[in-house]
Scaffold this motif. Structure first.
Motif, mmCIF file in Angstrom:
data_model
loop_
_atom_site.group_PDB
_atom_site.id
_atom_site.type_symbol
_atom_site.label_atom_id
_atom_site.label_comp_id
_atom_site.label_asym_id
_atom_site.label_seq_id
_atom_site.Cartn_x
_atom_site.Cartn_y
_atom_site.Cartn_z
ATOM 1 N N VAL A 294 0.860 -1.204 0.000
ATOM 2 C CA VAL A 294 0.000 0.000 0.000
ATOM 3 C C VAL A 294 0.887 1.243 0.000
ATOM 4 N N GLU A 295 1.880 1.233 0.866
ATOM 5 C CA GLU A 295 2.757 2.398 0.993
ATOM 6 C C GLU A 295 3.516 2.641 -0.311
ATOM 7 N N LYS A 296 3.979 1.551 -0.920
ATOM 8 C CA LYS A 296 4.759 1.691 -2.153
ATOM 9 C C LYS A 296 3.881 2.225 -3.303
ATOM 10 N N GLU A 297 2.673 1.688 -3.420
ATOM 11 C CA GLU A 297 1.834 2.048 -4.573
ATOM 12 C C GLU A 297 1.176 3.423 -4.429
ATOM 13 N N LEU A 298 0.833 3.812 -3.191
ATOM 14 C CA LEU A 298 0.020 5.038 -3.032
ATOM 15 C C LEU A 298 0.709 6.106 -2.203
ATOM 16 N N SER A 299 2.002 6.010 -2.058
ATOM 17 C CA SER A 299 2.671 6.787 -1.016
ATOM 18 C C SER A 299 2.586 8.305 -1.193
ATOM 19 N N GLU A 300 2.258 8.783 -2.385
ATOM 20 C CA GLU A 300 2.373 10.229 -2.600
ATOM 21 C C GLU A 300 1.553 11.066 -1.627
ATOM 22 N N ILE A 325 0.949 6.952 12.036
ATOM 23 C CA ILE A 325 2.181 7.487 12.633
ATOM 24 C C ILE A 325 3.124 7.976 11.532
ATOM 25 N N LYS A 326 3.323 7.119 10.530
ATOM 26 C CA LYS A 326 4.292 7.523 9.505
ATOM 27 C C LYS A 326 3.720 8.560 8.540
ATOM 28 N N HIS A 327 2.460 8.388 8.148
ATOM 29 C CA HIS A 327 1.919 9.269 7.096
ATOM 30 C C HIS A 327 0.855 10.252 7.593
ATOM 31 N N LYS A 328 0.606 10.236 8.910
ATOM 32 C CA LYS A 328 -0.293 11.239 9.521
ATOM 33 C C LYS A 328 -1.695 11.263 8.901
ATOM 34 N N VAL A 329 -2.189 10.090 8.497
ATOM 35 C CA VAL A 329 -3.568 10.030 7.990
ATOM 36 C C VAL A 329 -4.508 10.158 9.191
ATOM 37 N N PRO A 330 -5.496 11.054 9.147
ATOM 38 C CA PRO A 330 -6.391 11.215 10.301
ATOM 39 C C PRO A 330 -7.145 9.918 10.623
ATOM 40 N N PHE A 331 -7.327 9.657 11.923
ATOM 41 C CA PHE A 331 -7.968 8.413 12.369
ATOM 42 C C PHE A 331 -9.375 8.254 11.788
ATOM 43 N N ASN A 332 -10.087 9.380 11.576
ATOM 44 C CA ASN A 332 -11.464 9.242 11.070
ATOM 45 C C ASN A 332 -11.518 8.811 9.596
ATOM 46 N N GLN A 333 -10.371 8.656 8.945
ATOM 47 C CA GLN A 333 -10.362 8.112 7.575
ATOM 48 C C GLN A 333 -10.044 6.614 7.569
ATOM 49 N N LEU A 334 -9.930 6.030 8.768
ATOM 50 C CA LEU A 334 -9.601 4.598 8.888
ATOM 51 C C LEU A 334 -10.818 3.856 9.437
ATOM 52 N N HIS A 335 -11.220 2.782 8.773
ATOM 53 C CA HIS A 335 -12.358 1.977 9.228
ATOM 54 C C HIS A 335 -11.894 0.531 9.179
ATOM 55 N N PHE A 336 -11.845 -0.131 10.326
ATOM 56 C CA PHE A 336 -11.261 -1.483 10.295
ATOM 57 C C PHE A 336 -11.907 -2.415 11.311
ATOM 58 N N ASP A 337 -11.828 -3.705 11.009
ATOM 59 C CA ASP A 337 -12.245 -4.762 11.937
ATOM 60 C C ASP A 337 -11.070 -5.692 12.122
ATOM 61 N N ARG A 338 -10.780 -5.988 13.388
ATOM 62 C CA ARG A 338 -9.752 -6.986 13.670
ATOM 63 C C ARG A 338 -10.448 -8.326 13.800
ATOM 64 N N PHE A 339 -9.952 -9.327 13.066
ATOM 65 C CA PHE A 339 -10.580 -10.650 13.090
ATOM 66 C C PHE A 339 -9.922 -11.502 14.168
ATOM 67 N N PHE A 340 -10.487 -11.463 15.380
ATOM 68 C CA PHE A 340 -9.903 -12.234 16.483
ATOM 69 C C PHE A 340 -10.195 -13.710 16.314
#
Ligand SMILES: Cc1cc2nc3c(=O)[nH]c(=O)nc-3n(C[C@H](O)[C@H](O)[C@H](O)COP(=O)(O)OP(=O)(O)OC[C@H]3O[C@@H](n4cnc5c(N)ncnc54)[C@H](O)[C@@H]3O)c2cc1C
Ligand code: FES
Length: 340
Positions: A294-300, A325-340
């Motif tokens: 992801v970082e390599k393809e969309l890093s700009e 942390i590395k790219h400072k993307v705001p948390f409200n742009q992240l939507h995720f589920d951890r599959f426990f």
């Protein structure tokens, strides 16, 4: 059926919990924002304190509670059922209020479509419409398996009651092995849903990035199907990243083939993490972890995208760290589920 009154200390809320429900499920059915993520005992987001009354602990060893939580008397609402009227302490969260009320339906098993050696899409049918938002999950009650299992829908909501789930067979996994080995066409099971907060926010105009690892493909395919067919978002571009251990795990190109002429809006990227398998099976694509691709393809400018991701906790953690942390993307742009 007996039901118990649950009062939220000092907040003025109360709701009824039916005998068959947990504290969490009945709060969500009542339209309240009880905080949660997995509804499966793994994440710890639904912790509460019991101030008065009695509850039955359905899974005392659930990993969502730390030894410190246990010492402090905290409990998991997704693994507790009231056995009397109770007063509890918890901070409700507007974000957790369900978009549509979760309900229990009986579904019958229709067919399974093999995707890889250990992944298949399972199709079920209910007599009621399948109401959910792409990205959400349901809880399946499986005969002879203790505790329900969470599986994310891979199809789109529909009036004819079709529910599809892409499921990975886990070595020695009781639930997934039951589904792969024991379910026969026509068998019925109970489904409860929809649940989950990592659902598609169709109103946000940003380009979408979906990232799935291992078993985390199902909700990403549901979102991809929405982008391909939903007229409200037919301007959106979607970047679909999928990571598996070896080349034989990469089934996304075959799934995306169904999307026909929207290929210019659905861009697929795949990586395998095991270099030996990559060598042995003649893989000429990316080798490494999917967050690296992801970082390599969309890093700009990573902050230009809306991110949806699902998979094992180490994968979701690595993505979060890289983005926030590395790219400072705001948390409200992240939507995720951890599959426990
Ligand atoms: C939100 C969410 C969505 C998911 N979506 C998918 C998906 O789309 N596809 C997919 O393949 N997998 C998905 N999973 C993972 C899935 O729920 C199972 O954890 C996985 O299939 C392994 O289950 P198993 O029964 O085979 O393994 P097991 O090792 O037998 O069980 C593992 C899981 O079962 C639950 N569990 C175990 N024992 C108990 C108990 N005594 N009481 C209550 N619960 C118990 C726990 O959640 C545990 O993590 C998802 C998980 C979550 C949290
Ligand atoms: S929601 Fe209860 S532990 Fe995750």
């Amino acid at each position: 059926m007996p039901s118990f009154k649950i009062k939220i200390d000092a907040k003025g809320f109360e709701y009824q919990q039916n005998e068959e429900d947990t504290l969490l499920r009945s709060a969500l059915r009542a339209g309240l924002g009880f905080p949660y993520e997995c509804n499966s005992g793994g994440c710890g987001c639904c912790k509460f304190e019991l101030l008065d009354g009695e509850v039955e602990d359905l899974w005392p060893d659930a990993p969502g509670l730390s030894p410190r939580d246990i010492r402090k008397g905290r409990k998991l609402a997704c693994q507790c059922r009231a056995t009397s009227d109770c007063t509890i302490k918890v901070n409700f969260d507007q974000h957790s209020v369900p978009q549509s009320t979760p309900r229990r339906v009986t579904v019958s098993f229709v067919e399974s479509i093999k995707l890889t050696d250990d992944m298949a899409e399972f199709v079920f049918k209910s007599s009621l419409p399948a109401c959910f938002i792409p990205g959400q999950f349901a809880l399946l009650s499986l005969p002879r398996v203790k505790g329900d299992r969470a599986y994310s829908m891979s199809n789109l909501p529909n009036e004819d009651g079709t529910w599809c789930f892409i499921i990975k067979k886990m070595p020695d996994g009781r639930g997934s092995n039951f589904i792969f080995e024991c379910l026969k066409v026509g068998d019925t099971i109970e489904l409860d849903g929809p649940y989950g907060l990592a659902f598609l926010k169709a109103e946000i105009p940003r380009e979408i990035v979906c990232i799935g690892g291992g078993s985390g493909l199902s909700p990403m395919i549901s979102i991809a199907r929405a982008v391909a067919t939903d007229p409200r978002i037919n301007e959106h571009k979607l970047h679909l990243f999928y990571g598996g251990r070896g080349p034989k795990d990469i089934c996304t190109p075959a799934i995306l083939a169904e999307f026909g002429d929207v290929k210019h809006r659905l861009i697929s990227y795949n990586a395998v993490s095991d270099p030996d398998l990559a060598d042995k099976e003649g893989w000429d694509g990316a080798v490494g972890f999917i967050h690296e691709l992801v970082e390599k393809e969309l890093s700009e400018n990573l902050s230009a995208y809306e991110f949806y991701f699902c998979g094992p906790p180490p994968m979701t953690h690595a993505i979060q760290k890289m983005l926030m942390i590395k790219h400072k993307v705001p948390f409200n742009q992240l939507h995720f589920d951890r599959f426990f």
